[in-house]
Design a protein around this motif. Structure first.
Motif, PDB file in Angstrom:
ATOM      1  N   ALA A  16      56.322 114.316  84.608  1.00  0.00           N
ATOM      2  CA  ALA A  16      56.478 112.902  84.874  1.00  0.00           C
ATOM      3  C   ALA A  16      57.302 112.091  84.299  1.00  0.00           C
ATOM      4  O   ALA A  16      57.360 111.072  83.999  1.00  0.00           O
ATOM      5  N   ASP A  17      58.250 113.025  83.379  1.00  0.00           N
ATOM      6  CA  ASP A  17      58.936 112.074  82.058  1.00  0.00           C
ATOM      7  C   ASP A  17      59.887 111.004  82.809  1.00  0.00           C
ATOM      8  O   ASP A  17      59.792 109.834  82.348  1.00  0.00           O
ATOM      9  N   VAL A  18      60.408 111.207  83.887  1.00  0.00           N
ATOM     10  CA  VAL A  18      61.382 110.375  84.414  1.00  0.00           C
ATOM     11  C   VAL A  18      60.841 109.117  84.835  1.00  0.00           C
ATOM     12  O   VAL A  18      61.183 107.822  84.338  1.00  0.00           O
ATOM     13  N   GLY A  19      59.767 109.291  85.282  1.00  0.00           N
ATOM     14  CA  GLY A  19      58.959 107.858  85.776  1.00  0.00           C
ATOM     15  C   GLY A  19      58.426 107.455  84.881  1.00  0.00           C
ATOM     16  O   GLY A  19      58.450 105.887  84.526  1.00  0.00           O
ATOM     17  N   LEU A  20      57.848 107.981  83.672  1.00  0.00           N
ATOM     18  CA  LEU A  20      57.006 107.164  82.485  1.00  0.00           C
ATOM     19  C   LEU A  20      58.332 106.745  81.592  1.00  0.00           C
ATOM     20  O   LEU A  20      57.992 105.632  81.280  1.00  0.00           O
ATOM     21  N   GLY A 310      49.568  84.313  77.992  1.00  0.00           N
ATOM     22  CA  GLY A 310      51.088  84.402  78.190  1.00  0.00           C
ATOM     23  C   GLY A 310      51.279  83.575  79.455  1.00  0.00           C
ATOM     24  O   GLY A 310      50.538  82.912  80.298  1.00  0.00           O
ATOM     25  N   SER A 311      52.442  83.477  79.706  1.00  0.00           N
ATOM     26  CA  SER A 311      53.241  82.531  80.873  1.00  0.00           C
ATOM     27  C   SER A 311      52.726  83.330  82.259  1.00  0.00           C
ATOM     28  O   SER A 311      52.377  84.809  82.295  1.00  0.00           O
ATOM     29  N   ASP A 312      53.295  82.720  83.475  1.00  0.00           N
ATOM     30  CA  ASP A 312      52.956  83.271  84.640  1.00  0.00           C
ATOM     31  C   ASP A 312      53.593  84.562  85.043  1.00  0.00           C
ATOM     32  O   ASP A 312      53.017  85.596  85.352  1.00  0.00           O
ATOM     33  N   VAL A 313      54.850  84.819  84.284  1.00  0.00           N
ATOM     34  CA  VAL A 313      55.657  85.781  84.514  1.00  0.00           C
ATOM     35  C   VAL A 313      55.293  87.052  83.702  1.00  0.00           C
ATOM     36  O   VAL A 313      55.119  88.313  83.983  1.00  0.00           O
ATOM     37  N   GLU A 314      54.798  86.686  82.547  1.00  0.00           N
ATOM     38  CA  GLU A 314      54.295  87.747  81.520  1.00  0.00           C
ATOM     39  C   GLU A 314      53.004  88.324  82.118  1.00  0.00           C
ATOM     40  O   GLU A 314      52.973  89.681  82.008  1.00  0.00           O
ATOM     41  N   ARG A 315      52.237  87.527  82.755  1.00  0.00           N
ATOM     42  CA  ARG A 315      50.789  88.089  83.217  1.00  0.00           C
ATOM     43  C   ARG A 315      51.182  89.063  84.583  1.00  0.00           C
ATOM     44  O   ARG A 315      50.749  90.034  84.775  1.00  0.00           O
ATOM     45  N   TYR A 316      52.097  88.558  85.332  1.00  0.00           N
ATOM     46  CA  TYR A 316      52.622  89.333  86.575  1.00  0.00           C
ATOM     47  C   TYR A 316      53.101  90.494  86.183  1.00  0.00           C
ATOM     48  O   TYR A 316      52.858  91.664  86.437  1.00  0.00           O
ATOM     49  N   ALA A 317      54.014  90.542  85.062  1.00  0.00           N
ATOM     50  CA  ALA A 317      54.520  91.641  84.701  1.00  0.00           C
ATOM     51  C   ALA A 317      53.747  92.810  84.278  1.00  0.00           C
ATOM     52  O   ALA A 317      53.705  93.932  84.142  1.00  0.00           O
ATOM     53  N   THR A 318      52.681  92.287  83.285  1.00  0.00           N
ATOM     54  CA  THR A 318      51.746  93.121  82.829  1.00  0.00           C
ATOM     55  C   THR A 318      50.794  93.835  83.826  1.00  0.00           C
ATOM     56  O   THR A 318      50.652  94.850  83.704  1.00  0.00           O
ATOM     57  N   LEU A 319      50.189  92.967  84.796  1.00  0.00           N
ATOM     58  CA  LEU A 319      49.593  93.552  85.899  1.00  0.00           C
ATOM     59  C   LEU A 319      50.518  94.569  86.658  1.00  0.00           C
ATOM     60  O   LEU A 319      49.857  95.575  86.929  1.00  0.00           O
ATOM     61  N   LEU A 320      51.574  94.405  87.009  1.00  0.00           N
ATOM     62  CA  LEU A 320      52.475  95.146  87.624  1.00  0.00           C
ATOM     63  C   LEU A 320      52.719  96.426  86.916  1.00  0.00           C
ATOM     64  O   LEU A 320      52.690  97.565  87.639  1.00  0.00           O
ATOM     65  N   GLN A 321      53.167  96.428  85.661  1.00  0.00           N
ATOM     66  CA  GLN A 321      53.629  97.610  84.835  1.00  0.00           C
ATOM     67  C   GLN A 321      52.119  98.418  84.548  1.00  0.00           C
ATOM     68  O   GLN A 321      52.283  99.733  84.827  1.00  0.00           O
ATOM     69  N   THR A 322      51.195  97.926  84.516  1.00  0.00           N
ATOM     70  CA  THR A 322      49.844  98.746  84.296  1.00  0.00           C
ATOM     71  C   THR A 322      49.641  99.472  85.433  1.00  0.00           C
ATOM     72  O   THR A 322      49.277 100.621  85.580  1.00  0.00           O
ATOM     73  N   GLY A 323      49.654  98.720  86.600  1.00  0.00           N
ATOM     74  CA  GLY A 323      49.383  99.524  87.929  1.00  0.00           C
ATOM     75  C   GLY A 323      50.511 100.742  88.237  1.00  0.00           C
ATOM     76  O   GLY A 323      50.182 101.631  88.813  1.00  0.00           O
ATOM     77  N   MET A 324      51.706 100.480  87.850  1.00  0.00           N
ATOM     78  CA  MET A 324      52.743 101.353  88.144  1.00  0.00           C
ATOM     79  C   MET A 324      52.542 102.346  87.192  1.00  0.00           C
ATOM     80  O   MET A 324      52.665 103.623  87.493  1.00  0.00           O
ATOM     81  N   TYR A 325      52.245 102.297  86.167  1.00  0.00           N
ATOM     82  CA  TYR A 325      51.762 103.466  84.955  1.00  0.00           C
ATOM     83  C   TYR A 325      50.635 104.489  85.679  1.00  0.00           C
ATOM     84  O   TYR A 325      50.543 105.511  85.778  1.00  0.00           O
ATOM     85  N   ALA A 326      49.467 103.518  86.238  1.00  0.00           N
ATOM     86  CA  ALA A 326      48.411 104.095  86.837  1.00  0.00           C
ATOM     87  C   ALA A 326      48.925 105.169  88.054  1.00  0.00           C
ATOM     88  O   ALA A 326      48.538 106.164  88.264  1.00  0.00           O
ATOM     89  N   ALA A 327      49.796 104.631  88.732  1.00  0.00           N
ATOM     90  CA  ALA A 327      50.482 105.323  89.930  1.00  0.00           C
ATOM     91  C   ALA A 327      50.915 106.827  89.587  1.00  0.00           C
ATOM     92  O   ALA A 327      50.650 107.811  89.949  1.00  0.00           O
ATOM     93  N   VAL A 328      51.705 106.715  88.480  1.00  0.00           N
ATOM     94  CA  VAL A 328      52.329 107.842  87.885  1.00  0.00           C
ATOM     95  C   VAL A 328      51.342 108.874  87.325  1.00  0.00           C
ATOM     96  O   VAL A 328      51.341 110.093  87.645  1.00  0.00           O
ATOM     97  N   TYR A 329      50.115 108.295  86.478  1.00  0.00           N
ATOM     98  CA  TYR A 329      49.010 109.219  86.181  1.00  0.00           C
ATOM     99  C   TYR A 329      48.286 109.794  87.339  1.00  0.00           C
ATOM    100  O   TYR A 329      47.746 110.981  87.225  1.00  0.00           O
ATOM    101  N   LEU A 330      48.093 108.783  88.319  1.00  0.00           N
ATOM    102  CA  LEU A 330      47.294 109.561  89.656  1.00  0.00           C
ATOM    103  C   LEU A 330      48.090 110.647  89.952  1.00  0.00           C
ATOM    104  O   LEU A 330      47.439 111.590  90.515  1.00  0.00           O
ATOM    105  N   ALA A 331      49.489 110.592  90.104  1.00  0.00           N
ATOM    106  CA  ALA A 331      50.271 111.798  90.723  1.00  0.00           C
ATOM    107  C   ALA A 331      50.323 112.664  89.811  1.00  0.00           C
ATOM    108  O   ALA A 331      50.132 114.045  90.190  1.00  0.00           O
TER     109      ALA A 331
END
Length: 340
Positions: A16-20, A310-331
């Motif tokens: 999964a190196d490409v996605g990670l 952090g700012s609104d964008v920082e919080r959004y990016a953190t939530l989104l990126q964490t969820g995206m990592y979780a999707a890769v690990y689920l796969a």
């Protein structure tokens, strides 16, 4: 069947190196994009305030979520071909086209130029859409990484300089993305890795994803898309009132169920994924409490991704990126990357 041992197996993770790697490089891509746009950003403060703002292209809805609460002029996120009939020389058209441009988006840019509208476009300088954008009323934010979110954040920085949107510090957002990459690294074990922990919680479940604020809700839809692609299962992102009936309809858990038989059942038990950006508004906290109480009452797992600083964008990016990592690990845990 989900095999959690693969989340610690460097050979399995390597597939999964490409996605990670792409997730880990998000902060670096944003820094590159803001550096590339430094010169045109200096020109933006000299522009007159437009009559209205129309956003098109990838991440237009994210731009809308950021601008609508504070924009001093009317704002429209326009998903359709072309432009609304009223758009003219007094208006600003914002186009994010950091990836390959669709014919519809090229037509939208062409139409904006034809009508004499101000055009703020984030795209590669050597591209078809840049060729169509050429006019004296165009400011081009050059992109080089094909990252829609990075291009959108640079566009937000530009809109702030025009006094149309909130203050955004792309450098701090990039630092927040780097922190997610550290916290969710494949070399960090499940006990300390929020993304691996979430993937484990969703191992055999149907994800129901909820974010209470406008930005968390936007992130929830992106995370649900990633979970569907990673698992091949249904994953629903919706408002609390729409998710509660799904939680209430879950069949009671059978303590005598055979995990090797029931884990592959089409009737998966729901698991509630909450994206919490710390918004303190009473309706959001009330909906949060209702969802958790309903999940507990129906014996459904609750998984929380939280970032309240952090700012609104920082919080959004953190939530989104964490969820995206979780999707890769689920796969990875499901062996879907092992098939490639």
């Amino acid at each position: 069947m989900f095999d959690d041992s693969w989340l610690e197996d460097q050979q399995a993770l390597g597939r999964a190196d490409v996605g990670l790697r792409r997730l880990a490089e998000a902060g670096a891509r944003l820094r590159r994009e803001i550096g590339e746009a430094e010169e045109p950003l200096l020109q933006i403060g000299q522009l007159d305030r437009p009559r209205a703002v129309i956003a098109a292209g990838s991440e237009a809805r994210f731009i809308r979520a950021m601008l609508e609460p504070v924009c001093p002029v009317p704002f429209v996120a326009w998903p359709a071909y072309g432009l609304p009939g009223w758009v003219g020389a007094l208006d600003l058209v914002v186009v994010m086209a950091s990836e390959a441009s669709s014919p519809a988006l090229v037509a939208t840019v062409h139409e904006a130029v034809r009508r004499g509208a101000q055009l703020l476009i984030a795209c590669p300088p050597a591209s078809t859409i840049a060729d169509h954008a050429g006019s004296s009323s165009t400011i081009l934010l050059p992109t080089a990484t094909a990252d829609p979110l990075a291009a959108a954040i640079v566009s937000l920085a530009a809109l702030h300089r025009m006094q149309l949107g909130p203050e955004v510090d792309p450098w701090q957002v990039a630092d927040a993305m780097d922190q997610v990459a550290t916290d969710c690294s494949p070399y960090t074990d499940v006990a300390e890795n929020p993304a691996k922990d979430l993937a484990t919680g969703l191992a055999e479940a149907q994800p129901l994803v909820w974010g209470g604020s406008v930005l968390a809700s936007r992130a929830s839809r992106r995370v649900a898309e990633a979970l569907r692609a990673a698992s091949g299962r249904a994953a629903l992102a919706a408002d609390a009132d729409e998710l509660i009936p799904v939680l209430e309809s879950a069949a009671p858990r059978d303590p005598f169920a055979d995990p090797f038989v029931d884990a592959v059942s089409a009737d998966r038990r729901p698991a509630l994924v909450i994206l919490d950006d710390g918004n303190p508004e009473s309706p959001i906290r009330t909906a949060d409490a209702r969802l958790k109480a309903t999940a507990e009452r129906n014996d459904a797992r609750v998984c929380v991704i939280q970032h309240a600083t952090g700012s609104d964008v920082e919080r959004y990016a953190t939530l989104l990126q964490t969820g995206m990592y979780a999707a890769v690990y689920l796969a990875v845990g499901l062996g879907r990357y092992l098939e490639s």
